[in-house]
Enzyme design. Structure first.
Site, mmCIF file in Angstrom:
data_model
loop_
_atom_site.group_PDB
_atom_site.id
_atom_site.type_symbol
_atom_site.label_atom_id
_atom_site.label_comp_id
_atom_site.label_asym_id
_atom_site.label_seq_id
_atom_site.Cartn_x
_atom_site.Cartn_y
_atom_site.Cartn_z
ATOM 1 N N LYS A 44 0.825 -1.216 0.000
ATOM 2 C CA LYS A 44 0.000 0.000 0.000
ATOM 3 C C LYS A 44 0.855 1.261 0.000
ATOM 4 O O LYS A 44 0.346 2.369 0.106
ATOM 5 C CB LYS A 44 -0.878 0.013 1.261
ATOM 6 C CG LYS A 44 -2.024 -0.986 1.241
ATOM 7 C CD LYS A 44 -2.666 -1.179 2.631
ATOM 8 C CE LYS A 44 -3.240 0.046 3.244
ATOM 9 N NZ LYS A 44 -3.920 -0.252 4.513
ATOM 10 N N LYS A 46 2.580 2.318 2.426
ATOM 11 C CA LYS A 46 2.398 2.977 3.715
ATOM 12 C C LYS A 46 3.458 2.440 4.665
ATOM 13 O O LYS A 46 3.636 1.239 4.790
ATOM 14 C CB LYS A 46 1.005 2.655 4.276
ATOM 15 C CG LYS A 46 -0.057 3.660 3.924
ATOM 16 C CD LYS A 46 -1.251 3.542 4.879
ATOM 17 C CE LYS A 46 -2.108 4.776 4.785
ATOM 18 N NZ LYS A 46 -3.220 4.772 5.745
HETATM 19 N N1 C2G Z 1 -10.540 7.317 8.719
HETATM 20 C C1 C2G Z 1 -11.550 8.234 9.017
HETATM 21 N N2 C2G Z 1 -11.216 9.501 9.352
HETATM 22 C C2 C2G Z 1 -9.910 9.876 9.399
HETATM 23 C C3 C2G Z 1 -8.893 8.960 9.120
HETATM 24 C C4 C2G Z 1 -9.232 7.661 8.782
HETATM 25 O O1 C2G Z 1 -12.758 7.902 8.975
HETATM 26 N N3 C2G Z 1 -9.631 11.163 9.734
HETATM 27 C C5 C2G Z 1 -10.942 5.957 8.366
HETATM 28 C C6 C2G Z 1 -10.512 5.570 6.950
HETATM 29 O O2 C2G Z 1 -11.459 6.050 6.011
HETATM 30 C C7 C2G Z 1 -10.491 4.044 7.034
HETATM 31 C C8 C2G Z 1 -10.078 3.793 8.498
HETATM 32 O O3 C2G Z 1 -10.294 5.026 9.211
HETATM 33 O O4 C2G Z 1 -11.802 3.526 6.828
HETATM 34 C C9 C2G Z 1 -8.627 3.370 8.625
HETATM 35 O O5 C2G Z 1 -7.834 4.381 8.020
HETATM 36 P P1 C2G Z 1 -6.366 3.956 7.516
HETATM 37 O O6 C2G Z 1 -5.639 3.293 8.629
HETATM 38 O O7 C2G Z 1 -5.766 5.145 6.835
HETATM 39 O O8 C2G Z 1 -6.732 2.833 6.442
HETATM 40 P P2 C2G Z 1 -6.296 2.747 4.904
HETATM 41 O O9 C2G Z 1 -4.845 2.931 4.792
HETATM 42 O O10 C2G Z 1 -7.222 3.630 4.169
HETATM 43 O O11 C2G Z 1 -6.556 1.193 4.604
HETATM 44 O O12 C2G Z 1 -8.233 -2.508 2.194
HETATM 45 C C10 C2G Z 1 -8.539 -1.238 2.750
HETATM 46 C C11 C2G Z 1 -7.294 -0.566 3.289
HETATM 47 O O13 C2G Z 1 -6.586 -1.432 4.165
HETATM 48 C C12 C2G Z 1 -7.698 0.711 4.037
#
Ligand code: C2G
Length: 132
Positions: A44, A46
């Protein structure tokens, strides 16, 4: 029992994540969080501050979370939904539309992201704060 699942890295757990987990749990009775492994985070592009085991430990301490499983790849969601008998997939709306293909397996809901908070924002502000 209505089972909900959500996916993410959940690094440096913050109130935006908690808002998502809280709302996801409120949409059912049991919340599974599939947390990205360190290997999947590389795919990803990340780089999590906390390794998988620590991110898992922290998430398991959150009252809204009932179970934490590993997310190893992009393609496991349909299998997870079937295997765990999931009724609803919840994601933040930065993912809006991206998981609609899973509608044959379960309901799919996108919730508004929490504004003004993100792991990237935290990292950047800490960098700036310590730069001078
Ligand atoms: N999120 C949110 N508000 C934020 C930050 C994050 O609602 N200010 C939500 C994201 O939309 C996601 C969840 O928290 O639904 C987790 O965020 P991340 O850890 O950034 O996940 P991500 O990298 O988007 O991974 O297969 C799907 C991926 O693994 C999602």
């Amino acid at each position: 029992m209505k089972k909900v699942i959500t996916y993410g890295t959940f690094d440096l757990l913050h109130w935006g994540h908690i808002n998502l987990l809280k709302r996801a749990k409120e949409l059912g009775d049991y919340l599974i969080v599939a947390i990205s492994t360190d290997e999947f985070n590389e795919i990803k592009n990340k780089k999590a501050y906390y390794p998988y085991e620590q991110r898992k430990l922290i998430l398991e301490a959150v009252r809204y979370v009932d179970e934490v499983i590993p997310e190893n790849n992009w393609n496991q969601k349909a299998g997870d939904i079937i295997h765990h008998d999931v009724d609803l997939l919840v994601m933040g709306d930065d993912w809006k539309g991206k998981f609609d293909h899973l509608a044959p397996y379960c309901e799919v809901t996108y919730l508004p992201r929490t504004a003004n908070i993100s792991t990237t924002k935290i990292k950047n502000e800490l960098l700036l704060a310590n730069a001078y």
